[in-house]
Design a protein around this motif. Structure first.
Motif, PDB file in Angstrom:
ATOM      1  N   ALA A 204      51.693  11.646  96.080  1.00 63.25           N
ATOM      2  CA  ALA A 204      51.914  12.996  97.120  1.00 63.25           C
ATOM      3  C   ALA A 204      53.161  13.052  98.017  1.00 63.25           C
ATOM      4  N   LEU A 205      53.978  11.793  97.847  1.00 59.88           N
ATOM      5  CA  LEU A 205      55.415  11.688  98.535  1.00 59.88           C
ATOM      6  C   LEU A 205      56.373  12.515  97.657  1.00 59.88           C
ATOM      7  N   ASP A 206      57.319  13.029  98.520  1.00 64.02           N
ATOM      8  CA  ASP A 206      58.408  13.691  97.800  1.00 64.02           C
ATOM      9  C   ASP A 206      59.280  12.523  97.275  1.00 64.02           C
ATOM     10  N   ASP A 207      60.207  12.888  96.185  1.00 66.11           N
ATOM     11  CA  ASP A 207      61.042  11.749  95.725  1.00 66.11           C
ATOM     12  C   ASP A 207      61.750  10.732  96.789  1.00 66.11           C
ATOM     13  N   GLU A 208      62.164  11.329  97.950  1.00 56.92           N
ATOM     14  CA  GLU A 208      63.103  10.670  99.035  1.00 56.92           C
ATOM     15  C   GLU A 208      62.173   9.725  99.497  1.00 56.92           C
ATOM     16  N   GLU A 209      60.800  10.177  99.941  1.00 59.36           N
ATOM     17  CA  GLU A 209      59.891   9.328 100.485  1.00 59.36           C
ATOM     18  C   GLU A 209      59.425   8.219  99.521  1.00 59.36           C
ATOM     19  N   GLN A 210      59.045   8.444  98.306  1.00 63.00           N
ATOM     20  CA  GLN A 210      59.003   7.393  97.317  1.00 63.00           C
ATOM     21  C   GLN A 210      59.819   6.203  97.331  1.00 63.00           C
ATOM     22  N   GLN A 211      61.053   6.899  97.204  1.00 58.53           N
ATOM     23  CA  GLN A 211      62.431   5.668  97.165  1.00 58.53           C
ATOM     24  C   GLN A 211      62.315   4.881  98.349  1.00 58.53           C
ATOM     25  N   ILE A 212      61.957   5.528  99.460  1.00 59.23           N
ATOM     26  CA  ILE A 212      61.929   4.612 100.422  1.00 59.23           C
ATOM     27  C   ILE A 212      60.837   3.608 100.612  1.00 59.23           C
ATOM     28  N   PHE A 213      59.757   4.143 100.040  1.00 59.47           N
ATOM     29  CA  PHE A 213      58.391   3.159  99.884  1.00 59.47           C
ATOM     30  C   PHE A 213      58.600   2.279  99.160  1.00 59.47           C
ATOM     31  N   LEU A 214      59.291   2.199  97.868  1.00 58.28           N
ATOM     32  CA  LEU A 214      59.494   1.377  97.053  1.00 58.28           C
ATOM     33  C   LEU A 214      60.719   0.273  97.573  1.00 58.28           C
ATOM     34  N   ASP A 215      61.728   0.703  98.256  1.00 63.07           N
ATOM     35  CA  ASP A 215      62.691  -0.130  98.758  1.00 63.07           C
ATOM     36  C   ASP A 215      61.994  -1.071  99.528  1.00 63.07           C
ATOM     37  N   ILE A 216      61.120  -0.450 100.648  1.00 58.98           N
ATOM     38  CA  ILE A 216      60.383  -1.475 101.606  1.00 58.98           C
ATOM     39  C   ILE A 216      59.560  -2.410 100.846  1.00 58.98           C
ATOM     40  N   ALA A 217      58.572  -1.867  99.867  1.00 61.67           N
ATOM     41  CA  ALA A 217      57.805  -2.771  99.186  1.00 61.67           C
ATOM     42  C   ALA A 217      58.399  -3.946  98.422  1.00 61.67           C
ATOM     43  N   CYS A 218      59.831  -3.573  97.786  1.00 59.26           N
ATOM     44  CA  CYS A 218      60.309  -4.815  97.318  1.00 59.26           C
ATOM     45  C   CYS A 218      61.316  -5.472  98.004  1.00 59.26           C
ATOM     46  N   PHE A 219      61.802  -5.341  98.972  1.00 62.89           N
ATOM     47  CA  PHE A 219      62.768  -5.832  99.678  1.00 62.89           C
ATOM     48  C   PHE A 219      62.827  -6.053 101.428  1.00 62.89           C
ATOM     49  N   PHE A 220      62.298  -4.915 102.000  1.00 58.97           N
ATOM     50  CA  PHE A 220      62.168  -4.783 103.499  1.00 58.97           C
ATOM     51  C   PHE A 220      61.190  -5.096 104.050  1.00 58.97           C
TER      52      PHE A 220
END
Length: 783
Positions: free
Chosen positions: A315-331
């Motif tokens: 349900a997230l837009d593309d920008e929010e999805q990318q931020i979610f994935l960055d946090i999950a992987c690295f931050f």
């Protein structure tokens, strides 16, 4: 006191005229209540030996204080009390035996939350406690030794250098044998980790309790758990309450949505995490979104928790999805500001994205801004990235796994889609390969690759690179091609072996941050650095070999922070440093060879100086200055006129200082401290805190004299104390003299009441955050 006789009665009666009968009556009732409190009689304890009584009181007070130092748990708890009661019934109230309590169940079921509540309930009975969070993830990233260090540090109270797992085991066995401990091991998934941390619990003193959460029941069999508690799904009624609290901010659904709420709850399988995430997603949404979500949930009734959580991700837009994935992987564990350079460069709106993720319960933002995420959501994000190409890691957008990242680098594989390469502590890497094919790479982290000595010149071909982390490597020289990194925002060369920065660095027009602290061999900074129009932070802390900073630094119109502390051979600052119109923080303490300071930028808010000249430049024009620290200015004789807006003034080791110019004009000064000087030598104490420091009074109370000589200060101060216009309180053990203006009884009572209220408020606010902050700090260290 109870009956207010003698001097007590006289003291209370003295206040009746000023305060009235009612106020004094309240005092009398309070004193009577205090006298009715139960306590200990010293004569009845150990034949009147006061040392024993003191130990009893200290233990009691510490036990009560520890109730404030509890692990943080969610506010919206449902059905937890019954679980806690069942487990507590299996624990001996007198803690006569060592017990291992195992809580097992599927991911997202609430094992960690239940274990935290149980830990908090038991904590007051134990002096030695430890919570080791997220063992599965931590062991993969940091290794078993890191887990042992965390456990040892918590229980012993000091850090140990563990060189091997066997050594860690020996330390735990030897140092814990005489300690009754409470330990919570969260997400234990491997027998090796179990045997390295507690084995079967026989290493601890009788009465210890170890709580283990796991998805794998066989782990508890291996540990010979005394009691194994299966945590099952919430009942339908409990699920509906938890869902409603997130979807409607109420315990029950709104009338119109009751039917569809019940249908949604029935598809989530009673999993707390799913209920929380789905409920948060639907909060405030239109009816059409509710119906679409129900259809998606019904399509995957038997699938994993991740499939249900993925509905919120989609349900997230593309920008929010990318931020979610960055946090999950690295931050995870990082401060939310750390990745903003990358997101800004991608034209994302990080503030908005983080707010959306938080409101949908996909992340949690710690009080101090650190990013947290449930391990199920973390695993969801990483699985999404892994499925970008399950068999060829180099074709994924992100690499966080050490083995996969090392394989891509060592195998010189083409990684045309890779955006983030996170390779830390790779001791086999001595030279980076040709990186020309890493066209989309935005973050390259080679931290702690201690044997890395050389960067391949192809680093300059990474046109999309935003952040480069080379900290704690053995690199001695950066290739000139690094100047081609036109989009680089952050360059971290902390604790490397670099002797100079390349001339080409001036071409990096977007560079905002240079972290070069503890580059002890760095001796030369090129003049081209003055071309870095976007540079905001230059950190040269501890660059011992640096003798000068180039004059071109005066061209850095965007520079906000310049730190050159502990640059022990720094001899001069550029004369045009006053041109740094954006500079707010200038830190130069412990620069032992710095002889003089030029005119300073007018926008400074914080200034720390070590200078061996007899005078300082004019400071009164620094109208925004709030904090001034003068440290080891051994030849300084007079502090020049200070800006009247100054709020904090610290002076340390300025032994020849004789006078201030306008101390009494500083109407906003709230902290004034002088350390390590022969001031007021007749008191023979090492440092002094002047009036107003402890109580936070305004500087109008710091009126010892307008212009005074420290040599002659004894007489006027003595007269002021004798005349009772000034009160001096000496703490001999601490070596502190507190000077305060004389106050009448009303002022003293009001002041004490205010201070106590503030203290209690701070305790209530801060104490519950300490365990969580410790967890966040440990996560940040791992990141």
């Amino acid at each position: 006191m109870r009956h207010l006789r003698g001097r007590w009665r006289d003291a209370v009666n003295a206040h009746k005229e000023n305060l009235g009968e009612m106020v004094v009556k309240e005092w009398e009732e309070a004193l009577e209540e205090v006298c009715s409190l139960k306590g200990w009689e010293s004569e009845e304890i150990d034949n009147g030996y006061e040392g024993t009584l003191v130990k009893i009181v200290v233990r009691k007070v510490m036990a009560e204080l520890k109730r404030l130092f509890l692990l943080c748990v969610p506010e919206q708890l449902v059905g937890i009390d019954d679980h806690v009661e069942q487990i507590m019934s299996k624990i001996d109230a007198k803690f006569n035996g060592t017990r291992i309590i195992g809580i097992y169940g599927m991911g997202g079921i609430g094992k960690t939350t239940l274990a935290k509540v149980l830990y908090n309930k038991l904590s007051s009975h134990f002096e030695n406690r430890s919570f080791v969070a997220d063992i599965r993830e931590t062991s993969q990233r940091e290794g078993i030794k890191f887990l042992q260090k965390l456990l040892i540090s918590d229980i012993i109270g000091s850090s140990f250098d563990v060189s091997s797992v066997d050594e860690g085991v020996n330390i735990i066995k030897c140092r814990f044998a005489s300690k009754k401990v409470l330990i919570l091991l969260d997400d234990m998934d491997d027998r090796t980790n179990l045997n390295a941390l507690i084995k079967d619990g026989s290493w601890f003193e009788v009465g210890s309790i170890v709580i283990i959460t796991t998805r794998n029941k066989s782990i508890l069999d291996e540990a010979r758990a005394s009691y194994m508690y299966p945590l099952n799904e919430l009942s339908f009624d409990q699920s509906l309450i938890l869902f409603s609290r997130h979807a409607f901010r109420n315990d029950f659904p709104h009338g119109y949505y009751k039917a569809i709420s019940c249908e949604i709850v029935s598809t989530t399988g009673g999993l707390p995490l799913s209920l929380e995430v789905v409920g948060s997603f639907l909060c405030g949404r239109k009816e059409e979104v509710w119906k679409d979500t129900l259809k998606k949930l019904k399509k995957a009734p038997d699938k994993t928790v991740q499939e249900k959580l993925k509905i919120s991700y989609e349900a997230l837009d593309d920008e929010e999805q990318q931020i979610f994935l960055d946090i999950a992987c690295f931050f995870i564990g990082s401060h939310k500001e750390n990745p903003t350079y990358m997101w800004d460069a991608s034209d994302f709106l990080p503030g908005r994205g983080i707010e959306v993720l938080s409101s949908m319960s996909l992340i949690e933002i710690h009080e101090y801004g650190n990013l947290l995420m449930h391990d199920q959501l973390r695993d969801l994000g990483r699985e999404i990235v892994r499925l970008e190409n399950a068999k060829q890691p180099q074709k994924r957008s992100r690499l966080w796994n050490y083995e996969e990242a090392a394989d891509v680098i060592d195998g010189n594989k083409k990684a045309t889609e890779l955006k983030v390469l996170y390779l830390t502590n790779c001791q086999s890497l001595k030279r980076t390969p040709d990186l020309s094919t890493f066209k989309r790479l935005e973050i390259l982290t080679l931290k702690d690759c201690h044997n890395l000595e050389e960067l391949h010149p192809s680093i300059g071909n990474l046109a999309s690179l935003i952040k480069l982390n080379l900290s704690e490597t053995s690199i001695m020289k950066l290739p000139e091609s690094i100047g081609n990194l036109q989009n680089l925002r952050v360059l971290n060369i902390h604790r490397t072996s670099l002797t100079e920065l390349p001339e080409s660095i001036g071409a990096m027009k977007e560079l905002k941050v240079i972290k070069a602290y503890l580059c002890t061999n760095l001796a030369h900074i090129p003049s081209s650095i003055g071309s870095l129009a976007s540079l905001q932070t230059l950190d040269l802390w501890g660059c011992h070999s640096l003798t000068e900073i180039p004059d071109s630094i005066g061209n850095l119109a965007s520079l906000i922070e310049l730190e050159a502390c502990y640059c022990k051979n720094l001899e001069r600052l550029p004369s045009n440093i006053c041109k740094l119109i954006s500079l707010e923080k200038l830190l130069l303490f412990d620069c032992e060879k710095l002889r003089e300071l030029p005119k300073l930028p007018s926008g400074l808010t914080e200034l720390s100086i070590t200078c061996q000249g007899q005078s300082l430049p004019h400071l009164s024009q620094l109208t925004r200055l709030e904090i001034l620290c003068l440290i080891d200015c051994h030849w300084l004789e007079c502090v020049p006129e200070l800006p009247i807006g100054l709020s904090e003034l610290y002076i340390d080791g300025c032994g020849k200082l004789k006078a201030f110019t306008n101390l009494s004009d500083l109407k906003h000064l709230r902290h004034f401290q002088i350390v390590g000087m022969a001031v007021f030598s007749f008191l023979a104490v090492p440092f002094y805190i002047f009036p107003g420091l402890l109580l936070g009074s305004e500087a109008a109370e710091i009126t010892v004299t307008t212009i005074f000589s420290f040599v002659e200060a004894e007489k006027p101060l003595s007269l002021m104390v004798v005349s009772k216009s000034l009160v001096a309180k000496i703490d001999w053990p601490m070596g502190i003299v507190n000077f305060q203006m004389t106050k009448d009884s009303n002022e003293i009572l009001n002041s004490a009441e205010t201070i106590l209220e503030k203290l209690l408020d701070l305790v209530k606010k801060s104490c519950p955050q300490i365990p969580k902050e410790t967890t966040v700090h440990k996560a940040a260290l791992r990141a």
